[in-house]
Write a protein that holds these residues in place. Structure first.
Motif, mmCIF file in Angstrom:
data_model
loop_
_atom_site.group_PDB
_atom_site.id
_atom_site.type_symbol
_atom_site.label_atom_id
_atom_site.label_comp_id
_atom_site.label_asym_id
_atom_site.label_seq_id
_atom_site.Cartn_x
_atom_site.Cartn_y
_atom_site.Cartn_z
ATOM 1 N N LYS A 133 0.495 -0.730 0.022
ATOM 2 C CA LYS A 133 0.666 -0.277 0.221
ATOM 3 C C LYS A 133 0.762 1.358 -0.201
ATOM 4 N N VAL A 192 -6.697 2.019 -1.235
ATOM 5 C CA VAL A 192 -7.675 1.372 -1.800
ATOM 6 C C VAL A 192 -8.133 0.419 -0.822
ATOM 7 N N ASP A 193 -9.710 0.047 -0.352
ATOM 8 C CA ASP A 193 -9.693 -0.735 0.545
ATOM 9 C C ASP A 193 -9.506 -2.086 -0.558
ATOM 10 N N ALA A 203 -3.001 -1.580 -7.126
ATOM 11 C CA ALA A 203 -4.394 -1.326 -6.638
ATOM 12 C C ALA A 203 -5.401 -1.415 -7.066
ATOM 13 N N TYR A 204 -5.699 -1.157 -8.538
ATOM 14 C CA TYR A 204 -6.601 -1.904 -9.284
ATOM 15 C C TYR A 204 -6.839 -3.039 -8.180
ATOM 16 N N ALA A 217 -8.438 -4.754 -5.016
ATOM 17 C CA ALA A 217 -9.659 -3.555 -4.873
ATOM 18 C C ALA A 217 -10.717 -4.665 -5.212
ATOM 19 N N PHE A 276 -9.588 4.644 -13.477
ATOM 20 C CA PHE A 276 -9.000 4.501 -12.209
ATOM 21 C C PHE A 276 -8.401 6.010 -11.655
#
Length: 322
Positions: free
Chosen positions: A228, A248-249, A286-287, A290, A306
């Protein structure tokens, strides 16, 4: 015109079993969900191909249900295969046990991909083109038969081929006689924090990425992926820099490192500078985390959406390029 990403590694089947918890030794547990997909280097190839780079799988693949699954998955993503199917066995597989906390425990049974031959590497050497990016993984180098053949191949490559090395979790088990010639010819090395520590003995990513680059030939660069927190980048001949990640989550971290490596190499091959490529790779990873499932790296449109509003989108894609 960008070069191809050519994977001289393993694409195998992933048998994923979700369990509440790992069983005790000699015990049993009932899985809550099971699925079989293509894995190994598949995710790296897919990440590059979806961003517009031609991708080629140059490893052995067998005849049987796992080999058929791998070839079908590669074809669906428009990734070509270099070698003909082997008729003396099937592609191998990994059993991944995913417990209730999301931790993964692996057991791998290799198939024909562990029996690379000199004829295979001769075909690969003859088919490589100037401008290609050859991707090597520690998973392939650690195999007793494959490692020396791939090291010999790597050492003999012409300057026009860019060599990219991902050490992988088993890097500490790669024989020095195999690792040394690969590092000497590597143009870009991308490792996660643990792999970087195993290679350098350094826990600080800034110090580790510098030490990694110093183990390579002049003009090479290194990346240490920091999840992250993005990554640390040591470009050729420049001070190391931290390239921030994208918050991101996260719901599924499986394949995030592969997505980062594939995206970074695709963007480097398309002519982007290392910092822009590393930032784009951070966004692709990151995409991917998630979203649930294998091979969740974005295509160009998804990555542009994004990054909507971020200056990186213009640097990567220009106006209106989706």
């Amino acid at each position: 015109m960008s070069g191809r990403l050519v994977l001289a590694g393993n694409v195998i089947a992933d048998v994923v079993i979700e369990v509440p918890a790992l069983p005790e030794r000699g015990g049993d547990v009932i899985g809550t969900h099971t699925g079989t997909t293509a894995g190994g280097g598949f995710n790296t190839l897919v990440a590059a191909r979806r961003l517009g780079t031609e991708a080629v799988f140059a490893g052995p693949h067998g005849t049987g249900p796992h080999g058929d699954l791998v070839r079908a998955a590669l074809a669906a993503e428009h990734v070509t295969t270099l070698l003909a199917p082997r008729t003396d066995g099937d592609t191998g597989f990994t059993v991944a046990l995913v417990d209730g906390e999301g931790e993964r425990t692996f057991v791998t049974s290799f198939g024909v991909e562990a029996t690379l031959t000199r004829a295979d590497t001769d075909v690969l050497a003859a088919r490589l083109r100037p401008g290609d990016l050859l991707q090597l993984s520690g998973y392939a180098l650690v195999l007793p038969g494959n490692g020396p053949l791939l090291a010999d191949l790597t050492a003999s490559l012409p300057a026009g081929v860019t060599v990219c090395f991902d050490p992988a979790p088993l890097v500490a088990d790669i024989p020095g006689t195999v690792l040394a010639p690969v590092l000497a010819r590597t143009d870009w090395l991308s490792a996660n924090a643990r792999e970087a520590r195993l290679l350098t003995g350094l826990g600080d990513p800034r110090a580790a990425v510098t030490a990694l680059r110093d183990r390579l030939a002049p003009g090479a660069g290194a990346v240490v992926r920091a999840d992250k927190d993005g990554c640390w980048l040591a470009p050729p001949g420049e001070p190391p820099v931290h390239v921030p990640g994208f918050p991101v989550d996260a719901v599924d971290s499986n394949g995030a490192g592969d997505a980062h490596v594939g995206a970074f190499l695709a963007l480097i091959g398309q002519g982007h500078d290392p910092v822009t490529a590393a930032s784009g790779a951070n966004a692709a990873a990151a995409y991917a985390v998630a979203r649930r499932g294998p091979a969740t790296a974005p295509d160009r449109r998804a990555l542009a959406e994004f990054l909507d509003g971020d200056p990186l989108a213009r640097r990567l894609f220009g106006t209106g390029d989706r």
